[in-house]
Write a protein that holds these residues in place. Structure first.
Motif, PDB file in Angstrom:
ATOM      1  N   SER A  73       3.776   0.282  -0.177  1.00 23.93           N
ATOM      2  CA  SER A  73       2.512   0.428   0.547  1.00 23.93           C
ATOM      3  C   SER A  73       2.708   0.146   2.032  1.00 23.93           C
ATOM      4  CB  SER A  73       1.460  -0.523  -0.027  1.00 23.93           C
ATOM      5  OG  SER A  73       1.876  -1.862   0.165  1.00 23.93           O
ATOM      6  N   ASN A  74       1.770   0.601   2.837  1.00 28.50           N
ATOM      7  CA  ASN A  74       1.862   0.418   4.289  1.00 28.50           C
ATOM      8  C   ASN A  74       1.652  -1.033   4.711  1.00 28.50           C
ATOM      9  OD1 ASN A  74       2.387   3.128   4.895  1.00 28.50           O
ATOM     10  ND2 ASN A  74       0.215   3.622   4.731  1.00 28.50           N
ATOM     11  N   THR A  75       0.793  -1.775   3.998  1.00 31.81           N
ATOM     12  CA  THR A  75       0.458  -3.141   4.411  1.00 31.81           C
ATOM     13  C   THR A  75       1.036  -4.209   3.497  1.00 31.81           C
ATOM     14  OG1 THR A  75      -1.619  -2.974   3.210  1.00 31.81           O
ATOM     15  CG2 THR A  75      -1.669  -2.462   5.570  1.00 31.81           C
ATOM     16  N   GLY A  76       1.647  -3.826   2.397  1.00 32.30           N
ATOM     17  CA  GLY A  76       2.285  -4.790   1.516  1.00 32.30           C
ATOM     18  C   GLY A  76       1.345  -5.384   0.482  1.00 32.30           C
ATOM     19  N   THR A  77       1.952  -6.026  -0.497  1.00 32.06           N
ATOM     20  CA  THR A  77       1.237  -6.734  -1.551  1.00 32.06           C
ATOM     21  C   THR A  77       1.668  -8.193  -1.473  1.00 32.06           C
ATOM     22  OG1 THR A  77       1.243  -4.756  -2.943  1.00 32.06           O
ATOM     23  CG2 THR A  77       0.827  -6.859  -4.039  1.00 32.06           C
ATOM     24  N   PHE A  78       0.690  -9.095  -1.424  1.00 30.45           N
ATOM     25  CA  PHE A  78       0.964 -10.518  -1.252  1.00 30.45           C
ATOM     26  C   PHE A  78       0.527 -11.286  -2.488  1.00 30.45           C
ATOM     27  CE2 PHE A  78       0.707  -8.755   2.926  1.00 30.45           C
ATOM     28  CZ  PHE A  78       1.598  -9.483   3.700  1.00 30.45           C
ATOM     29  N   ASP A 136       0.719 -16.467  -0.419  1.00 33.11           N
ATOM     30  CA  ASP A 136       0.971 -16.091   0.966  1.00 33.11           C
ATOM     31  C   ASP A 136       2.322 -15.412   1.128  1.00 33.11           C
ATOM     32  OD1 ASP A 136      -1.425 -17.159   1.787  1.00 33.11           O
ATOM     33  OD2 ASP A 136      -0.581 -19.132   2.208  1.00 33.11           O
ATOM     34  N   VAL A 137       2.942 -15.007   0.029  1.00 35.51           N
ATOM     35  CA  VAL A 137       4.285 -14.439   0.074  1.00 35.51           C
ATOM     36  C   VAL A 137       4.221 -12.944  -0.236  1.00 35.51           C
ATOM     37  CG1 VAL A 137       6.605 -14.568  -0.911  1.00 35.51           C
ATOM     38  CG2 VAL A 137       5.243 -16.655  -0.671  1.00 35.51           C
ATOM     39  N   GLU A 138       4.802 -12.137   0.673  1.00 32.72           N
ATOM     40  CA  GLU A 138       4.817 -10.686   0.487  1.00 32.72           C
ATOM     41  C   GLU A 138       5.905 -10.293  -0.507  1.00 32.72           C
ATOM     42  OE1 GLU A 138       5.032  -6.549   3.077  1.00 32.72           O
ATOM     43  OE2 GLU A 138       5.520  -8.438   4.043  1.00 32.72           O
ATOM     44  N   LEU A 139       5.562  -9.370  -1.429  1.00 30.72           N
ATOM     45  CA  LEU A 139       6.566  -8.847  -2.346  1.00 30.72           C
ATOM     46  C   LEU A 139       7.526  -7.959  -1.564  1.00 30.72           C
ATOM     47  CD1 LEU A 139       4.479  -7.785  -5.489  1.00 30.72           C
ATOM     48  CD2 LEU A 139       5.890  -9.805  -5.207  1.00 30.72           C
ATOM     49  N   GLN A 140       8.810  -8.151  -1.780  1.00 31.85           N
ATOM     50  CA  GLN A 140       9.825  -7.345  -1.108  1.00 31.85           C
ATOM     51  C   GLN A 140       9.961  -5.989  -1.806  1.00 31.85           C
ATOM     52  OE1 GLN A 140      11.284  -8.388   1.766  1.00 31.85           O
ATOM     53  NE2 GLN A 140       9.770 -10.016   1.516  1.00 31.85           N
ATOM     54  N   LEU A 197      -4.233  -7.143  -1.322  1.00 31.87           N
ATOM     55  CA  LEU A 197      -3.894  -5.829  -0.795  1.00 31.87           C
ATOM     56  C   LEU A 197      -4.738  -5.655   0.464  1.00 31.87           C
ATOM     57  CD1 LEU A 197      -4.431  -3.732  -4.060  1.00 31.87           C
ATOM     58  CD2 LEU A 197      -2.476  -5.143  -3.483  1.00 31.87           C
ATOM     59  N   GLY A 198      -4.147  -5.717   1.635  1.00 32.45           N
ATOM     60  CA  GLY A 198      -4.919  -5.622   2.870  1.00 32.45           C
ATOM     61  C   GLY A 198      -5.901  -6.772   2.968  1.00 32.45           C
TER      62      GLY A 198
END
Length: 183
Positions: free
Chosen positions: A142-147, A150-154, A169-170
């Motif tokens: 995704s453009n903005t990432g999935t958290f 507070d940790v973003e999935l790589q 998501l956003g």
């Protein structure tokens, strides 16, 4: 509290739905553009359309429908408007994203949040060796990432999540609910 979107400018108007009966017509005037429009209290045609589309997609792909296999749900809370939606999950891949007619994702929700992609992330529902439901979350590039927290999935990372896990998501928060905790 419910919200209704102006058909002209997409501005939301919030009102207390408990003051009205099913089938009652309400007239609103948008504060932003001045457009007058009416709604009828009751079941949303859009939600029925979504259910019909998802059911036909599931039948076309040979998947079991939601009614046949309750596997939990996600509770979507759009932070800007505090608008809550409950989306059921099924066995296999549940592609989560913003609702748009014709979107092939099978777990879509209504949102005006531009940071939620059409196919944002996937929750895969399976069973472990003991027969317990297992939920695995992955971002779909995704453009903005999935958290999660507070940790973003790589990229290509898969994270096992459980009942009550909050992921973002956003500007939209989502909470996983197991099938056995939904009573």
């Amino acid at each position: 509290m419910k919200r209704v979107r102006c058909p002209k400018c997409d501005h939301y108007i919030i009102f207390d739905e408990t003051r009205y009966e099913a089938g009652q017509s309400l007239v609103f005037k948008c504060d932003e553009c001045g457009k007058e429009f009416s709604i009828r209290m009751g079941v949303s045609k859009l939600r029925n359309t979504q259910k019909d589309e998802n059911a036909s997609l599931n039948q076309d792909s040979g998947q079991r429908t939601v009614e046949e296999a309750p596997c939990g749900s996600i509770v979507v809370i759009e932070n800007v408007f505090h608008y809550k939606q409950v989306i059921p999950l099924h066995m296999g891949d549940n592609v989560i994203g913003r609702y748009q007619k014709g979107n092939p994702a099978n777990c879509t929700f209504e949102t005006v949040d531009p940071s939620v992609d059409l196919n944002h992330c996937t929750i895969t529902v399976s069973r472990d060796k003991k027969g317990t439901l297992r939920y695995t979350l992955a971002d779909n590039n995704s453009n903005t990432g999935t958290f999660v927290g507070d940790v973003e999935l790589q990229p290509r990372e898969r994270r096992i999540i459980d009942d009550g896990t909050l992921f973002t998501l956003g500007a939209t928060s989502i909470i996983l609910r197991r099938a056995d905790s939904q009573e």
